[in-house]
Structures are given as C-alpha cells and as structure tokens.
Design a protein around this motif. Structure first.
Motif, PDB file in Angstrom:
ATOM      1  N   ASN A 186     -20.448   8.150 -51.990  1.00 27.65           N
ATOM      2  CA  ASN A 186     -21.268   8.354 -50.790  1.00 27.65           C
ATOM      3  C   ASN A 186     -22.740   8.410 -51.143  1.00 27.65           C
ATOM      4  O   ASN A 186     -23.573   7.754 -50.537  1.00 27.65           O
ATOM      5  CB  ASN A 186     -20.902   9.686 -50.121  1.00 27.65           C
ATOM      6  CG  ASN A 186     -19.678   9.569 -49.240  1.00 27.65           C
ATOM      7  OD1 ASN A 186     -19.095   8.506 -49.112  1.00 27.65           O
ATOM      8  ND2 ASN A 186     -19.279  10.673 -48.644  1.00 27.65           N
TER       9      ASN A 186
ATOM     10  N   GLN B  15     -14.043  12.784 -44.152  1.00 26.36           N
ATOM     11  CA  GLN B  15     -13.597  12.650 -45.551  1.00 26.36           C
ATOM     12  C   GLN B  15     -13.169  14.002 -46.113  1.00 26.36           C
ATOM     13  O   GLN B  15     -12.153  14.103 -46.802  1.00 26.36           O
ATOM     14  CB  GLN B  15     -14.739  12.113 -46.426  1.00 26.36           C
ATOM     15  CG  GLN B  15     -14.982  10.627 -46.325  1.00 26.36           C
ATOM     16  CD  GLN B  15     -16.197  10.202 -47.148  1.00 26.36           C
ATOM     17  OE1 GLN B  15     -17.150  10.958 -47.310  1.00 26.36           O
ATOM     18  NE2 GLN B  15     -16.156   8.986 -47.664  1.00 26.36           N
TER      19      GLN B  15
ATOM     20  N   ASP C  20     -23.787  16.952 -45.487  1.00 23.27           N
ATOM     21  CA  ASP C  20     -23.610  15.756 -46.319  1.00 23.27           C
ATOM     22  C   ASP C  20     -24.839  14.856 -46.269  1.00 23.27           C
ATOM     23  O   ASP C  20     -25.182  14.209 -47.250  1.00 23.27           O
ATOM     24  CB  ASP C  20     -22.344  14.989 -45.915  1.00 23.27           C
ATOM     25  CG  ASP C  20     -22.332  14.564 -44.459  1.00 23.27           C
ATOM     26  OD1 ASP C  20     -22.744  15.374 -43.602  1.00 23.27           O
ATOM     27  OD2 ASP C  20     -21.918  13.434 -44.164  1.00 23.27           O
TER      28      ASP C  20
ATOM     29  N   PHE D 112     -17.324  22.936 -45.810  1.00 23.79           N
ATOM     30  CA  PHE D 112     -18.748  23.037 -46.138  1.00 23.79           C
ATOM     31  C   PHE D 112     -18.996  22.700 -47.604  1.00 23.79           C
ATOM     32  O   PHE D 112     -19.926  21.971 -47.937  1.00 23.79           O
ATOM     33  CB  PHE D 112     -19.302  24.433 -45.817  1.00 23.79           C
ATOM     34  CG  PHE D 112     -20.732  24.594 -46.260  1.00 23.79           C
ATOM     35  CD1 PHE D 112     -21.742  23.857 -45.664  1.00 23.79           C
ATOM     36  CD2 PHE D 112     -21.057  25.450 -47.301  1.00 23.79           C
ATOM     37  CE1 PHE D 112     -23.062  23.973 -46.093  1.00 23.79           C
ATOM     38  CE2 PHE D 112     -22.373  25.563 -47.747  1.00 23.79           C
ATOM     39  CZ  PHE D 112     -23.375  24.826 -47.140  1.00 23.79           C
ATOM     40  N   TYR D 113     -18.160  23.231 -48.469  1.00 27.18           N
ATOM     41  CA  TYR D 113     -18.346  22.955 -49.897  1.00 27.18           C
ATOM     42  C   TYR D 113     -18.327  21.449 -50.155  1.00 27.18           C
ATOM     43  O   TYR D 113     -19.204  20.894 -50.812  1.00 27.18           O
ATOM     44  CB  TYR D 113     -17.252  23.655 -50.707  1.00 27.18           C
ATOM     45  CG  TYR D 113     -17.401  23.501 -52.209  1.00 27.18           C
ATOM     46  CD1 TYR D 113     -18.086  24.450 -52.961  1.00 27.18           C
ATOM     47  CD2 TYR D 113     -16.856  22.404 -52.869  1.00 27.18           C
ATOM     48  CE1 TYR D 113     -18.232  24.311 -54.337  1.00 27.18           C
ATOM     49  CE2 TYR D 113     -16.993  22.255 -54.242  1.00 27.18           C
ATOM     50  CZ  TYR D 113     -17.675  23.210 -54.972  1.00 27.18           C
ATOM     51  OH  TYR D 113     -17.806  23.059 -56.329  1.00 27.18           O
ATOM     52  N   LEU D 114     -17.329  20.771 -49.604  1.00 27.99           N
ATOM     53  CA  LEU D 114     -17.204  19.334 -49.844  1.00 27.99           C
ATOM     54  C   LEU D 114     -18.343  18.558 -49.181  1.00 27.99           C
ATOM     55  O   LEU D 114     -18.866  17.599 -49.744  1.00 27.99           O
ATOM     56  CB  LEU D 114     -15.842  18.824 -49.352  1.00 27.99           C
ATOM     57  CG  LEU D 114     -14.608  19.446 -50.022  1.00 27.99           C
ATOM     58  CD1 LEU D 114     -13.334  18.835 -49.462  1.00 27.99           C
ATOM     59  CD2 LEU D 114     -14.631  19.267 -51.530  1.00 27.99           C
ATOM     60  N   MET D 115     -18.753  19.010 -48.001  1.00 30.26           N
ATOM     61  CA  MET D 115     -19.867  18.322 -47.327  1.00 30.26           C
ATOM     62  C   MET D 115     -21.172  18.526 -48.095  1.00 30.26           C
ATOM     63  O   MET D 115     -22.010  17.627 -48.161  1.00 30.26           O
ATOM     64  CB  MET D 115     -19.997  18.802 -45.881  1.00 30.26           C
ATOM     65  CG  MET D 115     -18.932  18.242 -44.958  1.00 30.26           C
ATOM     66  SD  MET D 115     -19.129  18.773 -43.234  1.00 30.26           S
ATOM     67  CE  MET D 115     -20.467  17.685 -42.693  1.00 30.26           C
ATOM     68  N   ALA D 116     -21.333  19.711 -48.652  1.00 29.24           N
ATOM     69  CA  ALA D 116     -22.551  19.966 -49.430  1.00 29.24           C
ATOM     70  C   ALA D 116     -22.614  19.052 -50.645  1.00 29.24           C
ATOM     71  O   ALA D 116     -23.671  18.864 -51.235  1.00 29.24           O
ATOM     72  CB  ALA D 116     -22.605  21.429 -49.861  1.00 29.24           C
ATOM     73  N   ARG D 117     -21.464  18.473 -51.013  1.00 23.82           N
ATOM     74  CA  ARG D 117     -21.450  17.537 -52.139  1.00 23.82           C
ATOM     75  C   ARG D 117     -21.433  16.093 -51.657  1.00 23.82           C
ATOM     76  O   ARG D 117     -21.085  15.175 -52.401  1.00 23.82           O
ATOM     77  CB  ARG D 117     -20.244  17.821 -53.041  1.00 23.82           C
ATOM     78  CG  ARG D 117     -20.283  19.193 -53.670  1.00 23.82           C
ATOM     79  CD  ARG D 117     -21.404  19.323 -54.704  1.00 23.82           C
ATOM     80  NE  ARG D 117     -21.999  20.655 -54.766  1.00 23.82           N
ATOM     81  CZ  ARG D 117     -21.552  21.666 -55.477  1.00 23.82           C
ATOM     82  NH1 ARG D 117     -20.486  21.522 -56.210  1.00 23.82           N
ATOM     83  NH2 ARG D 117     -22.161  22.831 -55.455  1.00 23.82           N
ATOM     84  N   GLY D 118     -21.698  15.917 -50.362  1.00 23.92           N
ATOM     85  CA  GLY D 118     -21.904  14.558 -49.873  1.00 23.92           C
ATOM     86  C   GLY D 118     -20.734  13.929 -49.138  1.00 23.92           C
ATOM     87  O   GLY D 118     -20.803  12.781 -48.725  1.00 23.92           O
ATOM     88  N   LEU D 119     -19.632  14.660 -48.961  1.00 21.88           N
ATOM     89  CA  LEU D 119     -18.524  14.083 -48.204  1.00 21.88           C
ATOM     90  C   LEU D 119     -18.782  14.269 -46.713  1.00 21.88           C
ATOM     91  O   LEU D 119     -19.267  15.314 -46.291  1.00 21.88           O
ATOM     92  CB  LEU D 119     -17.197  14.758 -48.582  1.00 21.88           C
ATOM     93  CG  LEU D 119     -16.433  14.107 -49.743  1.00 21.88           C
ATOM     94  CD1 LEU D 119     -17.214  14.237 -51.035  1.00 21.88           C
ATOM     95  CD2 LEU D 119     -15.056  14.728 -49.886  1.00 21.88           C
ATOM     96  N   SER D 120     -18.450  13.240 -45.932  1.00 13.00           N
ATOM     97  CA  SER D 120     -18.568  13.398 -44.484  1.00 13.00           C
ATOM     98  C   SER D 120     -17.480  14.357 -44.023  1.00 13.00           C
ATOM     99  O   SER D 120     -16.519  14.609 -44.755  1.00 13.00           O
ATOM    100  CB  SER D 120     -18.388  12.045 -43.800  1.00 13.00           C
ATOM    101  OG  SER D 120     -17.064  11.587 -44.009  1.00 13.00           O
ATOM    102  N   ARG D 121     -17.620  14.860 -42.825  1.00 11.60           N
ATOM    103  CA  ARG D 121     -16.598  15.792 -42.316  1.00 11.60           C
ATOM    104  C   ARG D 121     -15.204  15.161 -42.315  1.00 11.60           C
ATOM    105  O   ARG D 121     -14.263  15.763 -42.835  1.00 11.60           O
ATOM    106  CB  ARG D 121     -16.987  16.312 -40.932  1.00 11.60           C
ATOM    107  CG  ARG D 121     -15.942  17.233 -40.303  1.00 11.60           C
ATOM    108  CD  ARG D 121     -16.460  17.929 -39.065  1.00 11.60           C
ATOM    109  NE  ARG D 121     -17.316  19.054 -39.383  1.00 11.60           N
ATOM    110  CZ  ARG D 121     -16.864  20.292 -39.616  1.00 11.60           C
ATOM    111  NH1 ARG D 121     -15.582  20.554 -39.562  1.00 11.60           N
ATOM    112  NH2 ARG D 121     -17.696  21.259 -39.896  1.00 11.60           N
TER     113      ARG D 121
ATOM    114  N   TYR E 106     -14.080  25.364 -47.132  1.00 12.13           N
ATOM    115  CA  TYR E 106     -13.746  24.192 -47.949  1.00 12.13           C
ATOM    116  C   TYR E 106     -14.539  22.987 -47.442  1.00 12.13           C
ATOM    117  O   TYR E 106     -15.083  22.209 -48.213  1.00 12.13           O
ATOM    118  CB  TYR E 106     -12.255  23.827 -47.869  1.00 12.13           C
ATOM    119  CG  TYR E 106     -11.255  24.856 -48.351  1.00 12.13           C
ATOM    120  CD1 TYR E 106     -11.649  26.018 -49.011  1.00 12.13           C
ATOM    121  CD2 TYR E 106      -9.889  24.647 -48.137  1.00 12.13           C
ATOM    122  CE1 TYR E 106     -10.703  26.934 -49.444  1.00 12.13           C
ATOM    123  CE2 TYR E 106      -8.945  25.557 -48.576  1.00 12.13           C
ATOM    124  CZ  TYR E 106      -9.353  26.697 -49.220  1.00 12.13           C
ATOM    125  OH  TYR E 106      -8.419  27.588 -49.632  1.00 12.13           O
TER     126      TYR E 106
END
Ligand SMILES: Nc1ncnc2c1ncn2[C@@H]1O[C@H](COP(=O)(O)OP(=O)(O)OP(=O)(O)O)[C@@H](O)[C@H]1O
Ligand SMILES: [Mg+2]
Lengths: 446, 269
Positions: B107, A410, B75, A399-408, A397
């Motif tokens: 972001n 967040q 990110d 990784f998916y969110l980080m791949a969309r630009g969220l920081s860890r 989860y």
C-alpha cells in the motif's frame, strides 16, 4: 453397471414419495443382499415411529424446522453410471487435480461416477471403495461396522431416514500397521435439484493404522442431505478426517457423525460448514479406551439467511484421555449460528484433559450467534475448561493495522482471516487449507 | 525537507480534555525527545497524530508540509509518511507479521493502486501486492539488520511476543515502511540493556536527514544512545519547556516534582 442404471431410473419414476416401497425398490436396484434390505426396512419402520424433532427438544430449541417438509423432495436421485475423469464436469476435475491424493472417488447424485487409484492400496490390504460395492464385496466387514457401533439407526429421526435410504459414500478399511500417507478424497456432488441424498462415510482402522480422509460435499440445490459419518479407530491408530460441506444455500443439511476410539487412538476431525440454508450437525467423539487423543475442530461462516448449528459431545469414558475442541465461526448479514457442546467425563475417567472453545465473530449487527458450552463431570481428578465468546471485530486491531497503511476493508479482511487461522493451522492437508482460505476470502467479500 | 507542525492542539476523549494546546514543530533530520509524567497525555498526542478514532480534536491543527491531515484516515496518514510505534502494540491473532507487512508495504509503496501487477498482468486495483520474492528478500535483510529473528516473519503479530520483541518488531516495521516522521511512544521502556541498544541502534540507522523523530520517553537512558536535537517537557496536556539535551539531564536530576512545582500553577491558572 449400465443395467443398474436403467432399472433405477424406471423405479425412481414409478415410485413416488417416501415409502417402504421406495426403500425396497432402492435396495433391489442395487442388487443388495437380503440382510441389507432387512436393515433398511427396520430403519424405515423406526423412522416412521419416531416423532419429528420438536421445538421443545433441547437440541432443536434454537434450530427450528419451520418450512421443512419431507414431501417437498423426491426421495432419491438417479444414479448416472461411471465415466472417465475427463468426462466429469470441469469443476469436479479441478477439485480432483487440486489435491495430491492416494485415491479418489466422485459421486454424483445417488451413485459412483469415478474412482481413481493413484497408489497401490491393495498391496497393503487397504480398502477404499464405494459402500454400495462394499456391501457386495466385503459383506462381513460392512455388517460388522455399518451403523452398528458408532451411529445406530435409531439415534435420531435423520439417522433412521439415512439408514433406510443411504445411497452414496465411501468405505475405508485400513488393516493393522498399514499407513496411507496421502489423503483419500471423496467428492459428493448432489446435482439434481430437489432430491434427497444420504451420504455415508465409514472409516475403520485396525491397530496402529494411519489414514487421512477428505469428504467434499457439494450441490444439493433445493434438496435434502441426511449424512452419517462413522469413524471407528482401532488401538493406537491415527485418523485425520475432514468434512468440507459447501452445499447450495437452499439445501437442508442434517449430519450425524461419531468417532469411536480405542486405546491410544489419535483423531483429528475438521468440520467445515460453509453451505446449506440450514445445517444441524451432531458430532461426537467417544473415547472408549485409555490414552486416546481427539481434536475436533470446526469452522463456519454463514451469510445471508443461513442457519448453522453444531452440537458436540466429547465423551470421556476411559482415563488418561485428551480431547480438544475448537469451533470458530464468523457471521454476516442476517445469518445465525448455534453451538452447543458438552464434555462428559464418566466415573473412573481420571486424568481426563478436556477443552472446549467456541468463538464467534459477528460482522453485522443483524447476525446472531448462540453458544452454549457445557460440562458434566463425574470423576474427580480431571482438567476441563470450556469457554465461548461472541464478539465484533476489535477496533484496536483495525486501528493498529490501519496505522500501518492497511485500508479498513483490508484490515477487517485480515482480522477475519486471522480469526480462522487457529483452526486452519491445524488442517493437515495443504490444498485443503488453500481452498478454505479462498472460501473465507469469498465470503468476506460478497 | 518536510515539516510536521502541531498547532495549538486540543483533544478530548469521552468529553474529557487531555491535550490542552500542544505546539510542536518537527522537521526531517531532527530528533525531538518528549518527556513527561505518567498520564500527562503523551500517548494521546501520538494517537491523535496517527488518527485514532477514539480521540476528538476540539481545537488546533496538525499540518504536514502545510496541509492539514486531520481529515485523513489512519492509513492515509501512514501513506503520507507518518509512523507510530505503539507503546503497547496489540496482538492480532492469526495475522502473521510477513503477511500483514506485505500488504502494508504494498500500500505504502503504491503497488496496490496500480492496475497491473509486477508481471504486467492486469488485475483488480487493490489486489496487486509487492512481488513475493522481492518482499521476502527485503524482509529477511531488514530482519537481520534490525536483529529480529527470522522466525518472527511467520509468527502472529505481537502474539505471545515478549515486551522487548514487540518493540523490536515495531522498529522492524518502521524500517520496512520508511516513514518521513516517526513517533516512537516509549520504544525504550521495558527493555533490558542489550535490547535497548538494539532498539537505539535501529533508530540511529533510520535517523537519516530525510526522516524526523518524535521520541517519547521517560528515561534519560535511551538519550545516551540516541542524541536528540531538542528535548521538550510535557505536562498536563501541553509542552511546558523546550531546550537542548541539557533539559533531559535537568529532569533526571530534579524529577517530575520539580516540573509540577514549576509549571503546576501555570497549568491550573
Ligand atoms: N481511550 C481513553 N479513554 C479514557 N481515558 C483515556 C483514554 N486514553 C487516554 N486517557 C486518559 O488520558 C490521560 C493521558 O493518557 P496518556 O496515555 O496519553 O498518558 P501518557 O502521558 O502516555 O502516560 P504514560 O507515561 O503512563 O504512558 C490519562 O488520564 C488517561 O487515563
Ligand atoms: Mg503513554
């Protein structure tokens, strides 16, 4: 009222410790009728006879009372009398303003501070009053329902103590067919540190009635709170109940709550356990009549050294009842949680449909969650499922969110918020949802 | 123009080498299709480009306009304009599409790094988001444009979505994030004819000169809608052949067994 206050103060100073005299003085200060004094004294005797919970008791195996000593607390706080809303402390006013309520009561320490009716409840025969007053004004109703049906004084050591010393709390009575659409809000702020408090909630609905009640529990620094919740649902009545516990992290908190449900009654109980150093909560739903529908939803989020224990019972005594339990908790630091639950299906309770789920999200390796779900089924035509999970934040989860630009941070924050969402989605009062979301936010952050 | 350059990339997972020297250059304005048999390492390549922590790069480099991105967190890569549409998007319980996308977009567009919010109020850096109304408006428009039902804004990310709905939502997210380079890992698989057309149309709408695509696929089918400039064949952890659209047709005709006969030797050698 002010006469009461003086008397209580002088008595509180003259009586030390937990004793029969304290019980008598407490009752006298409230001008209680003889029957209530007798009720308290009986409970006191039961309290004295009952042993303290032992680590060998199944209910207390994972929740020890190490460091708990009744004599560390003053048995009762002093009541300070009623004031206008504008004279309440700022945060209490905020709490009141945030919710669009039908009526509200604020208790501080052992007495009522403020009561506001925003709607005309009397017109429909709805009673929303403090229990202390209800004892004097509605003795027949209180005698009939107060700790007689749902939670009896001798249920456990803390209910006995509660019955002997109960102080604050609301009495809600909704006659047949009456509907209170906006919530009734009750706030308890146990502000004096180091005292005992015994908050009671008694909700009685007659046939086809509807009501929403919110209990907001605050304060209790270095103190003790032994509360009781009794929900008595008449046939086909609908009750939404929220118990929002946000005590100081130094409070010892013991809660015993039970809903007794007649035919076709519909209950949703939201149990929130944010605060306290230790909480032991017994929560039961008792489906006595056919066609009942009960939802028992809980969230908890211990941090630091907090210890939160919920023990639930879904009692299916009658056929064709539905119950759904969902408790979700996240844990940080060195905190601990315990969940124990049993679905009990009595002989003859055919076509029972019962669920029980407990999810735990461990945010630090030093936190620990124990989950012990259980089934006892004595009927053959039933559908019951239960399940427990203890897991960490899913890296896929993140990784998916980080791949969309969220920081860890967040991403993790969003996943933890999301984990509680299954319960938040079912909280029926919007201002409560917002409040819960901001507490979750705060707990994740600090 | 921007360039994404993959140079002699080797990557391993749990000590097993999956990528065995991948070389590929993708420029903005280009659509590059990558075809290869199951298990050959296509998704691994996609994950490594996006920065999945599970995969270890053992040799080689990935350069964005000449600068290595290997040390960047996922990110940070996203903020530099790299987007991965997942072959299997995970369902994240309780996290709504709109809520998550607002943070993502904020972001990527720099709202969260500003010390003041849209109304000029100062706040904690990281807490400022794109103004709700502006975001809602744009999301609604994009949902319409990319054929995603408006109800999906409130639904939880991929939770209970059908295969086709997941892929469409991935394209929607790409449209909101406006990347420079999009790696689409089998965005066409599991789709019926209508859904395939919707996804293909979406890609075509986004295929502007300032954007490059790496289109991972098994089927010639999508290439009837989305015209690639290059087609590469991926086999056993590397690219074994690159050409124009005719390569896809040849592959369709001859099948992967031909690839194996043709390139199997060289790989084991
Ligand atoms: N996280 C992982 N752990 C272990 N093995 C992995 C992992 N990821 C990939 N692999 C292995 O690497 C190889 C390549 O997998 P990959 O998913 O990249 O193939 P693919 O070309 O995308 O296949 P497909 O066409 O089926 O999607 C497979 O043998 C797979 O089992
Ligand atoms: Mg793949």
């Amino acid at each position: 009222m002010s006469v009461f206050v003086k008397e209580t103060e002088s008595i509180a100073q003259s009586v030390q410790g937990f004793s029969e005299e304290t019980v008598r003085a407490h009752s006298a200060a409230r001008n209680e009728p003889e029957w209530m004094l007798e009720f308290r004294l009986n409970a006191w005797r039961q309290f004295e006879q009952m042993p303290w919970p032992q680590p060998t008791d199944e209910s207390w195996r994972r929740t020890r009372l190490t460091g708990f000593d009744l004599n560390h607390f003053k048995p009762l706080a002093v009541a300070t009398g009623q004031v206008e809303k504008g004279e309440l402390s700022k945060f209490l006013q905020d709490e009141l303003n945030e919710m669009d309520s039908a009526a509200s009561m604020v208790f501080e320490d052992s007495g009522l501070r403020n009561r506001i009716l925003n709607t005309n409840l009397d017109e429909h025969g709805v009673i929303f009053t403090d229990l202390q007053r209800a004892v004097l004004e509605y003795p027949e109703l209180v005698r009939k329902y107060f700790m007689t049906e749902a939670v009896k004084p001798d249920l456990n050591k803390f209910t006995a103590l509660h019955a002997a010393l109960w102080d604050t709390g609301a009495f809600v009575y909704v006659p047949a067919k009456a509907r209170v659409t906006l919530p009734l809000q009750v706030i308890l702020n146990q502000c004096t540190p180091g005292v005992g408090g015994y908050h009671h909630t008694l909700v009685v609905t007659e046939e086809g009635a509807e009501v929403t009640v919110v209990d907001d529990l605050l304060g209790a620094k270095d103190g003790l709170q032994a509360s009781v919740v009794e929900l008595i649902l008449g046939a086909g009545s609908v009750v939404r109940y929220m118990n929002l516990q946000d005590f100081e992290h130094s409070a010892w908190n013991f809660l015993t709550g039970r809903a007794v449900m007649s035919r076709d009654a519909d209950l949703r109980w939201i149990q929130v356990s944010w605060g306290s150093r230790l909480t032991k909560a017994f929560l039961d739903v008792d489906l006595m009549g056919p066609g009942g529908h009960a939802e028992l939803l809980g969230i908890y989020f211990p941090t630091g050294e907090q210890h939160i224990d919920h023990q639930t019972l879904q009692l299916h005594r009658a056929p064709h009842c539905f119950s759904d339990l969902l408790f979700n908790g996240a844990l940080k630091d060195r905190s601990r949680s315990v969940y124990m639950g049993v679905i009990k299906v009595f002989p003859g309770a055919q076509k029972t449909d019962a669920y029980q789920r407990n999810g735990n999200l461990i945010l630090d390796p030093t936190a620990r969650a124990d989950s012990i779900p259980g089934l006892e089924i004595q009927a053959d035509d039933v559908r019951c499922t239960h399940g427990a999970t203890v897991a960490q934040v899913e890296e896929e989860y993140v990784f998916y969110l980080m791949a969309r630009g969220l920081s860890r941070p967040q991403a993790e924050r969003m996943i933890v918020q999301g984990f509680f969402q299954a319960v938040l989605d079912r909280v029926p009062v919007e201002s409560v949802v917002h409040k819960l979301e901001s507490v979750i936010e705060r707990k994740i952050g600090g | 123009m921007s360039v994404l350059e993959i140079r002699n990339l080797h990557a391993a997972v749990e000590d097993r080498e999956i990528l065995k020297g991948v070389n590929l250059t993708l420029r903005t304005g280009e659509i590059h299709a990558l075809m290869g048999p199951n298990g050959s390492g296509k998704s691994t390549l996609a994950y490594v480009i996006a920065g999945h922590p599970h995969y270890e790069v053992t040799e080689g480099d990935i350069l964005l306009d000449g600068e290595s991105i290997l040390d960047l967190e996922p990110d940070e890569r996203c903020k530099k304009g790299i987007f991965l549409a997942f072959q299997y998007p995970v369902a994240v319980p309780g996290v709504s599409v709109a809520n998550f996308l607002r943070t993502a977009v904020s972001n990527v567009r720099g709202y969260t790094s500003r010390p003041v919010d849209a109304e000029g109020r100062s706040g904690v850096i990281g807490s400022n988001l794109m103004p709700m109304r502006e975001f809602r408006k744009e999301l609604n428009e994009k949902m319409k444009e990319f054929n995603v039902d408006p109800s999906f804004a409130r639904r939880y990310l991929n939770d209970g979505f059908s295969g086709g709905e997941k892929k469409r939502t991935e394209v929607l997210q790409m449209a909101m994030l406006q990347p420079k380079f999009a790696i689409l890992d089998e965005s066409d698989s599991g789709l019926d004819i209508d859904a395939l057309r919707v996804v293909a149309d979406g890609i075509n709408k986004l295929a502007t000169p300032d954007r490059g695509f790496l289109l991972i696929t098994h089927y010639q089918r999508i290439l009837n809608y989305v015209k690639p400039h290059y087609v590469s064949i991926f086999y056993d952890g590397r690219i074994v052949m690159t050409g124009g659209p005719e390569v896809a047709h040849m592959l369709e005709e001859k099948g992967y067994s031909w690839v194996e006969r043709e390139f199997g030797e060289a790989v084991t050698a």
